[in-house]
Structure formats: C-alpha cells, structure tokens
Design a protein around this motif. Structure first.
Motif, PDB file in Angstrom:
ATOM      1  N   ARG A  54      40.302  40.255  42.699  1.00 44.20           N
ATOM      2  CA  ARG A  54      39.099  40.309  41.850  1.00 44.20           C
ATOM      3  C   ARG A  54      38.962  41.676  41.193  1.00 44.20           C
ATOM      4  O   ARG A  54      38.475  41.789  40.063  1.00 44.20           O
ATOM      5  N   GLY A  55      39.364  42.721  41.893  1.00 46.35           N
ATOM      6  CA  GLY A  55      39.277  44.064  41.330  1.00 46.35           C
ATOM      7  C   GLY A  55      40.318  44.325  40.250  1.00 46.35           C
ATOM      8  O   GLY A  55      40.123  45.185  39.389  1.00 46.35           O
ATOM      9  N   TRP A  56      41.432  43.589  40.301  1.00 51.75           N
ATOM     10  CA  TRP A  56      42.498  43.797  39.308  1.00 51.75           C
ATOM     11  C   TRP A  56      42.349  42.921  38.081  1.00 51.75           C
ATOM     12  O   TRP A  56      42.827  43.284  37.007  1.00 51.75           O
ATOM     13  N   ALA A  57      41.734  41.747  38.239  1.00 48.85           N
ATOM     14  CA  ALA A  57      41.680  40.765  37.150  1.00 48.85           C
ATOM     15  C   ALA A  57      41.045  41.375  35.911  1.00 48.85           C
ATOM     16  O   ALA A  57      40.048  42.094  35.976  1.00 48.85           O
ATOM     17  N   GLY A  58      41.648  41.081  34.783  1.00 45.44           N
ATOM     18  CA  GLY A  58      41.155  41.601  33.513  1.00 45.44           C
ATOM     19  C   GLY A  58      41.776  42.928  33.124  1.00 45.44           C
ATOM     20  O   GLY A  58      41.713  43.325  31.956  1.00 45.44           O
ATOM     21  N   ARG A  59      42.376  43.614  34.093  1.00 43.86           N
ATOM     22  CA  ARG A  59      43.014  44.902  33.792  1.00 43.86           C
ATOM     23  C   ARG A  59      44.532  44.827  33.904  1.00 43.86           C
ATOM     24  O   ARG A  59      45.233  45.651  33.333  1.00 43.86           O
TER      25      ARG A  59
END
Length: 258
Positions: free
Chosen positions: A17-22
């Motif tokens: 979740r912390g990595w998604a989108g980046r």
C-alpha cells in the motif's frame, strides 16, 4: 522501479500500500485473495521481467523460502536487489540460496501494518550505497528504519522490538485480570487497562521527555503509584523479568538462524 513482492500477508500488504502509485508493484502469492489497489498479480515467477531497478521483497514464511529460491536465482543473475523480512534467514543463507551478494535483511514489527512500526535492517557487505537507500525508502512507509552495525544485533532486535508488541499486550492482559481480581467487572477492567496502555503509549510519543520523567510525573511521594512501583521493583523483579524475556527470545532467534 519495479518491485516484486513475494507474500502478501498483513505485513506485505502494508508495504505494498505504501508503494502503490509510486512504483510498479507485482505480487506473487498464490494464496492471497484481493490485492492492494495499484498492484498487479504475478501468476508465476517465470512471468517476471528482469527489468532495470528490480527489487524483490521476500515477505513469505521462512519455511516457504527454500521452494522459491531456485526460481529466484534467474532474477538474481539479472542484478536484482533482494530485501528480506523473513525471520531467521541470515544474510549468508540468503546470498547462498539466491546466488546474489545484493541482499538486505530487515526485521519490522506488527505495528508496521498500520504504519506505526519500527524496522531494523542490515545490509550484506557487498551491497551498494544506493541499495541501502532503496531499501530504506521501501521500508519507511511502515515506520522509522534503523540500520544495524552488524547482523549479530538482529537477534536482540527480534527479541526487543520484533516480539515486543506481544509483551505489552500480555502485560495489559495481566493488569486487566488483576483489576478484575480487585473487584472490577472483567469487561470494565479490560477497557481501563487497554485504554491506559494505548493512552500511555500516545503520551510517550507526544512528550519527548525521558520515560523516567514521565513516570515521575505520575508518581506522588507516598501515593498509590509509588506503592505499585515498589511492588514492581521489589528484588529488581521487573528488571529481572525483562532480562529473562529478552534473553529467551534472542536465544530462540539465534537457534532459528542456525
């Protein structure tokens, strides 16, 4: 950067979740149901493209690693970086199984699942400066990251912060049981103990004074808190108990690592 996440349990999901989108995040976990938004499912490891800046995060159970290592060697040969959050698997074992010197070992704790954890990490000797920076950035969404001087320290980290949440939960259970024995309804005793636990933790985070000072602020000379602390500290009971807890957990960590 492309991230291949092996294992999408509670900790793996929190990281994803912390990595998604980046970053591009591919997840390999045949047992996982719905994946975090912004991630892709990899059905086999053979489908993974050995892209530039490929980082592989190992979040599977340690006993599963052996069956996956051979398939991962092909990706290691393409200069992938490996970050392991598996307990008990040493840097040497990781490197030998994967055929790679670019391995980093990390030990998060369960509050990381809500972004309130802390992770200790150690890098293999041949890791590059940018490898450490990459791992630090990937682990940061779950809470602060501290880097160890040597791998031998990770057993004590496992015993203290890795296993630590369970100790606090168990002590809170003991306080609630003692409150019930003192005459409170069990549900009320648990509510009081649990909210006191979470409130004290929040105060310790908000007030940067030493914990000894926060303790003194609660303790009136000759009062009820002082009486309770005297019982806790009689014959160094609390310090001896903490020492036994950390020693026992650290020793088990060493045994698991072989």
């Amino acid at each position: 950067m492309t991230i291949l996440l092996l294992g999408c349990g509670r900790m793996g999901s929190a990281l994803a979740r912390g990595w998604a989108g980046r970053h591009r995040v591919q997840v390999f976990d045949p047992m996982a149901g719905e994946l975090p938004d912004g991630t892709e499912r990899a059905t086999t490891l053979n489908d993974i493209e050995a892209a530039n800046e490929l980082t592989i995060v190992l979040a599977v159970k340690p006993q599963v690693f052996g069956s996956l290592a051979q398939d991962l060697r092909a990706l290691a040969a393409c200069d992938a970086l490996f970050v392991s959050i598996m307990a008990g698997i040493t840097l040497k074992r990781l490197s030998n199984a994967l055929g790679s010197a670019r391995v980093i070992r990390a030990m998060p704790n369960t509050p990381a699942a809500i972004g309130r954890g802390i992770t200790a990490a150690v890098a293999a000797r041949d890791c590059r400066t940018e490898d450490i920076a990459t791992a630090d950035a990937l682990l940061l969404p779950t809470g602060p990251v501290v880097w160890l001087d040597n791998e031998n320290q990770i057993d004590a980290v496992t015993a203290l912060s890795g296993s630590g949440p369970a100790y606090y939960f168990r002590f809170t259970e003991a306080l609630a049981a003692a409150g019930a024995a003192a005459g409170l309804p069990s549900a009320l005793a648990m509510q009081l103990a649990r909210t006191t636990f979470t409130g004290a933790a929040a105060l310790a985070e908000a007030d940067l004074a030493p914990l000894a000072e926060l303790r003194r602020q609660v303790t009136s000379p000759g009062g009820t808190t002082a009486a309770g602390l005297r019982a806790m500290e009689a014959d160094d009971a609390i310090d001896r108990l903490a020492g036994a807890i950390i020693y026992g957990a650290a020793e088990r960590s060493r045994q698991l690592a072989g």
